[in-house]
Design an enzyme around this catalytic site. Structure first.
Site, PDB file in Angstrom:
ATOM      1  N   TRP A 297      40.139  87.524  38.770  1.00  0.00           N
ATOM      2  CA  TRP A 297      39.362  88.717  38.247  1.00  0.00           C
ATOM      3  C   TRP A 297      37.853  88.654  38.201  1.00  0.00           C
ATOM      4  O   TRP A 297      37.285  88.015  37.217  1.00  0.00           O
ATOM      5  CB  TRP A 297      40.104  89.299  37.134  1.00  0.00           C
ATOM      6  CG  TRP A 297      41.546  89.206  37.008  1.00  0.00           C
ATOM      7  CD1 TRP A 297      42.244  90.095  37.634  1.00  0.00           C
ATOM      8  CD2 TRP A 297      42.234  88.321  36.327  1.00  0.00           C
ATOM      9  NE1 TRP A 297      43.514  89.672  37.498  1.00  0.00           N
ATOM     10  CE2 TRP A 297      43.489  88.677  36.582  1.00  0.00           C
ATOM     11  CE3 TRP A 297      42.145  87.393  34.885  1.00  0.00           C
ATOM     12  CZ2 TRP A 297      44.817  88.281  35.920  1.00  0.00           C
ATOM     13  CZ3 TRP A 297      43.414  86.987  34.509  1.00  0.00           C
ATOM     14  CH2 TRP A 297      44.595  87.280  34.788  1.00  0.00           C
TER      15      TRP A 297
ATOM     16  N   HIS B 135      41.958  92.782  31.729  1.00  0.00           N
ATOM     17  CA  HIS B 135      43.322  92.937  31.788  1.00  0.00           C
ATOM     18  C   HIS B 135      43.575  93.041  30.066  1.00  0.00           C
ATOM     19  O   HIS B 135      42.721  93.132  29.173  1.00  0.00           O
ATOM     20  CB  HIS B 135      44.152  91.718  32.079  1.00  0.00           C
ATOM     21  CG  HIS B 135      43.989  90.446  31.865  1.00  0.00           C
ATOM     22  ND1 HIS B 135      44.719  89.160  32.012  1.00  0.00           N
ATOM     23  CD2 HIS B 135      42.689  89.995  30.858  1.00  0.00           C
ATOM     24  CE1 HIS B 135      44.054  88.529  31.248  1.00  0.00           C
ATOM     25  NE2 HIS B 135      42.965  88.660  30.645  1.00  0.00           N
TER      26      HIS B 135
ATOM     27  N   ARG C 178      37.574  95.952  36.728  1.00  0.00           N
ATOM     28  CA  ARG C 178      37.375  94.780  37.693  1.00  0.00           C
ATOM     29  C   ARG C 178      36.211  94.958  38.571  1.00  0.00           C
ATOM     30  O   ARG C 178      36.100  95.920  39.038  1.00  0.00           O
ATOM     31  CB  ARG C 178      38.664  94.210  38.375  1.00  0.00           C
ATOM     32  CG  ARG C 178      39.541  93.714  37.276  1.00  0.00           C
ATOM     33  CD  ARG C 178      40.939  93.486  37.754  1.00  0.00           C
ATOM     34  NE  ARG C 178      41.839  93.119  36.751  1.00  0.00           N
ATOM     35  CZ  ARG C 178      42.968  92.665  37.273  1.00  0.00           C
ATOM     36  NH1 ARG C 178      43.330  92.686  38.397  1.00  0.00           N
ATOM     37  NH2 ARG C 178      43.872  92.700  36.023  1.00  0.00           N
TER      38      ARG C 178
ATOM     39  N   GLN D  75      46.232  99.663  32.114  1.00  0.00           N
ATOM     40  CA  GLN D  75      47.273  98.497  31.985  1.00  0.00           C
ATOM     41  C   GLN D  75      48.157  99.018  30.818  1.00  0.00           C
ATOM     42  O   GLN D  75      47.757  99.422  29.810  1.00  0.00           O
ATOM     43  CB  GLN D  75      46.970  97.064  32.048  1.00  0.00           C
ATOM     44  CG  GLN D  75      46.506  96.738  33.388  1.00  0.00           C
ATOM     45  CD  GLN D  75      46.221  95.151  33.497  1.00  0.00           C
ATOM     46  OE1 GLN D  75      46.165  94.457  32.240  1.00  0.00           O
ATOM     47  NE2 GLN D  75      46.100  94.710  34.520  1.00  0.00           N
TER      48      GLN D  75
ATOM     49  N   VAL E  18      51.411  81.873  31.198  1.00  0.00           N
ATOM     50  CA  VAL E  18      52.993  82.135  31.138  1.00  0.00           C
ATOM     51  C   VAL E  18      53.299  80.932  31.823  1.00  0.00           C
ATOM     52  O   VAL E  18      52.951  80.384  32.477  1.00  0.00           O
ATOM     53  CB  VAL E  18      53.375  83.362  31.633  1.00  0.00           C
ATOM     54  CG1 VAL E  18      53.234  84.646  30.938  1.00  0.00           C
ATOM     55  CG2 VAL E  18      53.069  83.580  32.945  1.00  0.00           C
TER      56      VAL E  18
ATOM     57  N   ALA F 257      56.278  88.385  28.184  1.00  0.00           N
ATOM     58  CA  ALA F 257      55.097  89.290  28.294  1.00  0.00           C
ATOM     59  C   ALA F 257      54.929  89.972  29.569  1.00  0.00           C
ATOM     60  O   ALA F 257      55.496  89.045  30.626  1.00  0.00           O
ATOM     61  CB  ALA F 257      53.707  88.703  27.788  1.00  0.00           C
TER      62      ALA F 257
HETATM   63  C1  YSA Z   1      51.004  88.705  33.584  1.00  0.00           C
HETATM   64  C2  YSA Z   1      51.896  87.864  32.720  1.00  0.00           C
HETATM   65  C3  YSA Z   1      51.722  88.171  31.480  1.00  0.00           C
HETATM   66  O1  YSA Z   1      52.502  87.479  30.690  1.00  0.00           O
HETATM   67  C4  YSA Z   1      51.311  89.291  30.970  1.00  0.00           C
HETATM   68  C5  YSA Z   1      50.462  90.095  31.602  1.00  0.00           C
HETATM   69  C6  YSA Z   1      50.222  89.681  32.941  1.00  0.00           C
HETATM   70  C7  YSA Z   1      49.522  90.470  33.997  1.00  0.00           C
HETATM   71  C8  YSA Z   1      48.138  90.045  33.983  1.00  0.00           C
HETATM   72  N1  YSA Z   1      47.327  90.138  32.683  1.00  0.00           N
HETATM   73  C9  YSA Z   1      47.425  90.825  35.071  1.00  0.00           C
HETATM   74  O2  YSA Z   1      46.323  91.477  34.773  1.00  0.00           O
HETATM   75  N2  YSA Z   1      47.802  90.677  36.210  1.00  0.00           N
HETATM   76  S1  YSA Z   1      47.410  91.602  37.547  1.00  0.00           S
HETATM   77  O3  YSA Z   1      46.058  91.264  38.001  1.00  0.00           O
HETATM   78  O4  YSA Z   1      48.451  91.292  38.552  1.00  0.00           O
HETATM   79  O5  YSA Z   1      47.624  93.018  37.054  1.00  0.00           O
HETATM   80  C10 YSA Z   1      48.856  93.518  36.985  1.00  0.00           C
HETATM   81  C11 YSA Z   1      49.002  94.816  37.198  1.00  0.00           C
HETATM   82  O6  YSA Z   1      48.064  95.490  37.215  1.00  0.00           O
HETATM   83  C12 YSA Z   1      49.190  94.797  39.016  1.00  0.00           C
HETATM   84  O7  YSA Z   1      50.689  94.344  39.181  1.00  0.00           O
HETATM   85  C13 YSA Z   1      49.194  96.149  39.270  1.00  0.00           C
HETATM   86  O8  YSA Z   1      50.060  96.878  38.977  1.00  0.00           O
HETATM   87  C14 YSA Z   1      47.947  96.331  38.175  1.00  0.00           C
HETATM   88  N3  YSA Z   1      46.425  96.059  39.141  1.00  0.00           N
HETATM   89  C15 YSA Z   1      45.836  94.894  39.081  1.00  0.00           C
HETATM   90  N4  YSA Z   1      44.720  95.218  39.772  1.00  0.00           N
HETATM   91  C16 YSA Z   1      44.672  96.362  40.097  1.00  0.00           C
HETATM   92  C17 YSA Z   1      45.743  97.302  39.640  1.00  0.00           C
HETATM   93  N5  YSA Z   1      45.872  98.564  39.800  1.00  0.00           N
HETATM   94  C18 YSA Z   1      44.979  98.867  40.390  1.00  0.00           C
HETATM   95  N6  YSA Z   1      43.852  98.569  40.745  1.00  0.00           N
HETATM   96  C19 YSA Z   1      43.717  97.113  40.706  1.00  0.00           C
HETATM   97  N7  YSA Z   1      42.460  96.639  41.190  1.00  0.00           N
END
Ligand code: YSA
Length: 332
Positions: A151, A171, A197, A211, A254, A296
């Site tokens: 990120w 996040h 981001r 989120q 996790v 989570a």
């Molecule tokens: C993972 C494990 C946990 O125990 C708790 C939370 C998480 C998620 C972690 N914090 C996270 O942010 N993961 S992620 O970067 O993959 O983003 C999670 C979700 O946000 C993605 O599956 C997607 O649906 C959305 N997302 C991520 N980047 C994005 C986005 N949606 C739109 N634009 C983006 N740039």
């Protein structure tokens, strides 16, 4: 000999002096009425010498049309300037102000919140401007850890050694730590919020996204509870026929970690990251990881909205094009 030019000059000069509706009506009677001056000229054409008739007849008719236009223009001018004055006609019906409607992301966020509330979750919010410590370090992402590259980050201020670094949270997961500082198990909470981001946008990525974090901590929770909860949730949202897939993913906070994808337009769309809360995080919260476990997840609200409304490009949500936004009027 009829002098149409002199007649026109006189008619226009007296029209220019008409300052209200009543004088306009009077002017009309004098010039264009049944016994008006121009009407008399037209009536008198038949008494003119034959060679004069075409010139005077055609000229007087043209003048009539042009004076009709002039009086109409003058009347609308008077009306327009009357509307500019302070006069208020209290008998006019009120004008309804245009009503806006809820943004599709607000609609989706509220619907997600309702669904999780029905499943027994509390709802809390956290800060958009976050400390580096909560966004990264206490989630087991220390400086220099490759996971920080996942990120790219918008730093609020870089004070060097003079104070803790702050950023726009990348996040909602830092709220896991903040919530664990204040509450003890059993915990079942969701945290909706905006994240930021520093990254290029495309059809499924925005630099600003919403989120919903979920955190559940209790005794004897396993991956089966994680899968069961998320699958139940997805079916409530999209119906029993929706196809889902869990795949392994890596998040430092996790163990194990996974992502959940949903079948969408012949492809898979990742809607969330998830996993079993890392035992070190449970221990840091002052709990015994032998006794307490938890799961989570972090869900992308824009992605859910894309699925829900069939929006093919995430960038539509924040372009503020009213033609797009109006399509959500009246939706709940
Ligand atoms: C993972 C494990 C946990 O125990 C708790 C939370 C998480 C998620 C972690 N914090 C996270 O942010 N993961 S992620 O970067 O993959 O983003 C999670 C979700 O946000 C993605 O599956 C997607 O649906 C959305 N997302 C991520 N980047 C994005 C986005 N949606 C739109 N634009 C983006 N740039």
């Amino acid at each position: 000999m009829v002098d149409l030019e002199a007649l026109e000059a006189e008619a226009r000069a007296s029209l220019a002096e008409a300052g209200d509706e009543a004088s306009l009506d009077a002017w009309r009677v004098v010039w264009l009425g049944r016994r008006g001056r121009l009407t008399s000229v037209l009536r008198g054409v038949r008494d003119l010498p034959v060679e004069e008739r075409p010139r005077v007849g055609a000229g007087a008719n043209r003048l009539k049309v042009s004076l009709e236009e002039a009086v109409a223009a003058h009347r609308s001018q008077l009306l327009a300037s009357a509307a500019d004055t302070d006069a208020i006609d209290v008998t006019l019906p009120g004008r309804a102000p245009p009503l806006g409607s809820l943004h599709p992301i607000t609609l989706t966020r509220r619907m997600l919140e309702r669904t999780f509330r029905d499943m027994g979750f509390d709802v809390v919010e956290g800060p958009d401007v976050e400390l580096e410590e909560y966004n990264f370090d206490r989630l087991r992402i220390p400086a220099g850890h490759p996971a920080r590259d996942m990120w790219d980050t918008i730093w609020v201020a870089d004070d060097g050694d003079s104070g803790p670094r702050q950023l726009l949270r990348t996040h909602t997961s830092p709220m896991q730590i903040r919530y664990l500082e204040r509450r003890s198990p059993p915990i079942r909470v969701i945290v909706p919020g905006t994240c930021y981001r520093y990254e290029a946008t495309d059809a499924t990525h925005e630099w600003m996204l919403t989120q919903i974090e979920g955190l559940v901590i209790d005794r004897n929770l396993s991956m089966a509870h994680l899968k069961g909860t998320l699958e139940a949730f997805v079916r409530r949202m999209f119906g029993a026929d929706i196809e889902t897939r869990f795949r392994c993913d890596y998040f430092p906070f996790v163990e194990p970690g996974a992502e959940l994808g949903v079948r969408w337009q012949g492809d898979w769309l990742e809607i969330l990251g998830c996993g079993m809360v890392h035992p070190e995080i449970i221990e840091d919260a002052g709990l015994d990881p032998e006794l307490y476990t938890g799961f989570a997840f972090g869900m992308g609200v824009e992605r859910v909205a894309m699925l829900r409304y069939g929006v093919r490009d995430i960038r539509h949500f924040y372009r503020n094009d009213v033609r797009f936004l109006r399509q959500f009027e009246g939706r709940r």
